[in-house]
Enzyme design. Structure first.
Site, short mmCIF file in Angstrom:
data_model
loop_
_atom_site.label_atom_id
_atom_site.label_comp_id
_atom_site.label_asym_id
_atom_site.label_seq_id
_atom_site.Cartn_x
_atom_site.Cartn_y
_atom_site.Cartn_z
N CYS A 271 -10.29 -15.74 -4.61
CA CYS A 271 -8.84 -15.59 -4.84
C CYS A 271 -8.39 -14.48 -3.90
CB CYS A 271 -8.54 -15.24 -6.29
SG CYS A 271 -9.20 -16.43 -7.49
N LYS A 277 -9.18 -7.06 0.31
CA LYS A 277 -10.62 -7.02 0.02
C LYS A 277 -11.37 -7.94 0.97
CE LYS A 277 -9.76 -6.05 -4.89
NZ LYS A 277 -8.30 -6.32 -4.85
N CYS A 393 -7.37 -6.32 -11.82
CA CYS A 393 -6.60 -5.06 -11.80
C CYS A 393 -5.93 -4.91 -13.17
CB CYS A 393 -5.59 -5.04 -10.66
SG CYS A 393 -4.48 -6.45 -10.58
#
Length: 459
Positions: A271, A277, A393
């Site tokens: 994702c 990232k 998160c």
């Protein structure tokens, strides 16, 4: 030489901020609304709307006392915007200027409402102390979060739930990730200093992270367009070293090694958008990973590609739902998988103050279901001995520890590797034991959850 463009008048900024607040009340993302906002008012509208959304519970309670019968939505949004900016300690404008410009904005939005807006704001200034006292027993007004959110934090984190609510009211720092291929963190800090930008290291856990003393436009950062640095919160900067093996588990058996991923390792970022990232994985691996970046949103995948190109990195980018493996997987297993799963975003409320007002209690089990589906779909794609990093998160345990506990119950071939610092639930609090004490006593990092799962070899 042409004269520099003047700043938009305050009444335009107030009107745009009110529109942003109303968009959130209507269930729309503030990020999406700001992307469509006229460029000349966007920075001001963002700053003002962030302030309003951090105070929305309190100002709506006060507005209800001042005007029990709610005005039309566009007028009400302007009114709560004005009230929030007149809150003690919130405004950079004089009270007279703010009221005057709010009335001007009302006159342009709804001429008949100008007198009403003027009267309510001036009454608030006259009775401000009493009005603030009167709403102190209202939990939504006190904490500026929905009641269900407060109850969830109280259940998950009974010792620090009020501190978490208070932390969400802080303005977040701007943290950079220095590209090691372009120079050291110390040398980039020196470049910032020479450019008149003060910054300090985030702490020993984050070798590439510099925290700016004051946020700056990315255009002001030395070498940003050339890929010398990226903007990424320190918590988000832990994903790549955790997955690549640059952080050692504390539960290693005697004689057990924890190797770095090898050059050419096949890695999935399931994702990936917007790609921070994704790029960090290749940065730390020297651009030597066989990297596939997926996301369901083709438009957001453009950001992933742009990030890779700016940083001179390689990776295959593909639009697909990671759960539907028959559509996108070529049958070759992965050495490592990063699953940064869709979640409530309850750990990044400082950066997205609209999230608390957009989420509903029913969203949490719905998101947990999607997270579980992603884990189930991706686990079979991992080689024996391979590793999967699950990340959200979020500070809600349903999206963190509870999710992984349930996964381990279903999968006897999974081992949850433990770390002394930098994994598990990372709370956005200054005294979080898994984080370095940040400068000034303010939280440096966002709230995150990380679980590194190793797939045990077949017996």
């Amino acid at each position: 030489m042409s004269a520099p463009a003047s700043s938009p008048p305050l009444h335009r900024l107030l009107s745009a901020a009110a529109d942003a607040v109303q968009a959130v009340r209507d269930g729309h993302s503030l990020t999406d609304w700001l992307a469509r906002c006229p460029a000349d008012v966007r920075p001001g509208a963002q700053a003002l709307s962030f302030t309003v959304l951090r105070r929305l519970g309190a100002v709506q309670a006060v507005r209800a006392r001042l005007a029990p019968k709610a005005p039309p939505p566009r007028v009400d949004a302007l009114l709560v915007t004005g009230l929030a900016l007149l809150w003690p300690g919130e405004t950079a404008y004089t009270e007279h200027t703010l009221v005057d410009q709010a009335v001007e904005a009302a006159r342009r939005r709804s001429p008949k409402s100008a007198g009403f807006v003027n009267a309510v704001l001036r009454r608030f200034l006259r009775e401000r102390e009493a009005l603030l006292d009167a709403q102190r027993d209202d939990p939504i007004a006190t904490w500026n979060h929905p009641r269900w959110w407060q109850e969830q934090l109280q259940k998950d984190w009974p010792d620090v739930w009020t501190e978490l609510l208070a932390a969400n009211q802080q303005r977040p720092p701007m943290t950079l990730r220095v590209n090691p291929a372009q120079g050291s963190t110390a040398s980039y800090q020196q470049r910032l200093t020479e450019a008149g930008i003060s910054a300090h290291p985030a702490g020993e856990l984050w070798t590439q992270a510099l925290v700016l003393d004051e946020p700056k436009p990315v255009q002001a950062l030395p070498g940003f367009s050339e890929g010398d640095a990226s903007v990424q919160d320190a918590s988000a900067q832990l994903a790549a070293p955790l997955l690549l093996g640059q952080m050692q588990p504390q539960d290693l058996s005697p004689g057990e090694a924890w190797p770095l991923l090898a050059h050419g390792a096949r890695v999935l970022d399931a994702c990936s958008a917007p790609g921070g990232k994704t790029a960090h994985l290749q940065e730390l691996a020297g651009n030597h990973l066989d990297l596939l970046a997926l996301d369901t949103d083709a438009k957001r995948l453009e950001r992933v590609q742009q990030n890779l190109e700016r940083l001179h990195l390689q990776g295959q980018v593909k639009a697909a739902d990671a759960r539907n493996t028959a559509v996108w997987w070529d049958g070759r297993p992965f050495d490592a998988i990063l699953l940064d799963a869709p979640c409530s975003a309850s750990g990044i409320v400082r950066r997205h103050p609209d999230v608390r007002w957009l989420r509903r209690a029913t969203d949490i089990p719905a998101l947990a279901k999607i997270q579980a589906e992603l884990l189930e779909a991706l686990w079979p794609l991992l080689k024996p001995g391979g590793r999967l990093l699950y990340a959200t998160c979020s500070v809600f345990k349903a999206e963190g520890q509870d999710q992984i506990d349930a996964f381990l119950q279903r999968h006897g071939d999974a081992r949850w590797r433990q770390f002394a610092r930098g994994a598990g639930h990372l709370l956005p609090l200054a005294d979080n034991a898994s984080q370095d004490p940040p400068r000034g006593g303010a939280a440096v990092t966002d709230g995150f959850f990380y679980a590194l799962l190793q797939k045990l070899p077949s017996a």
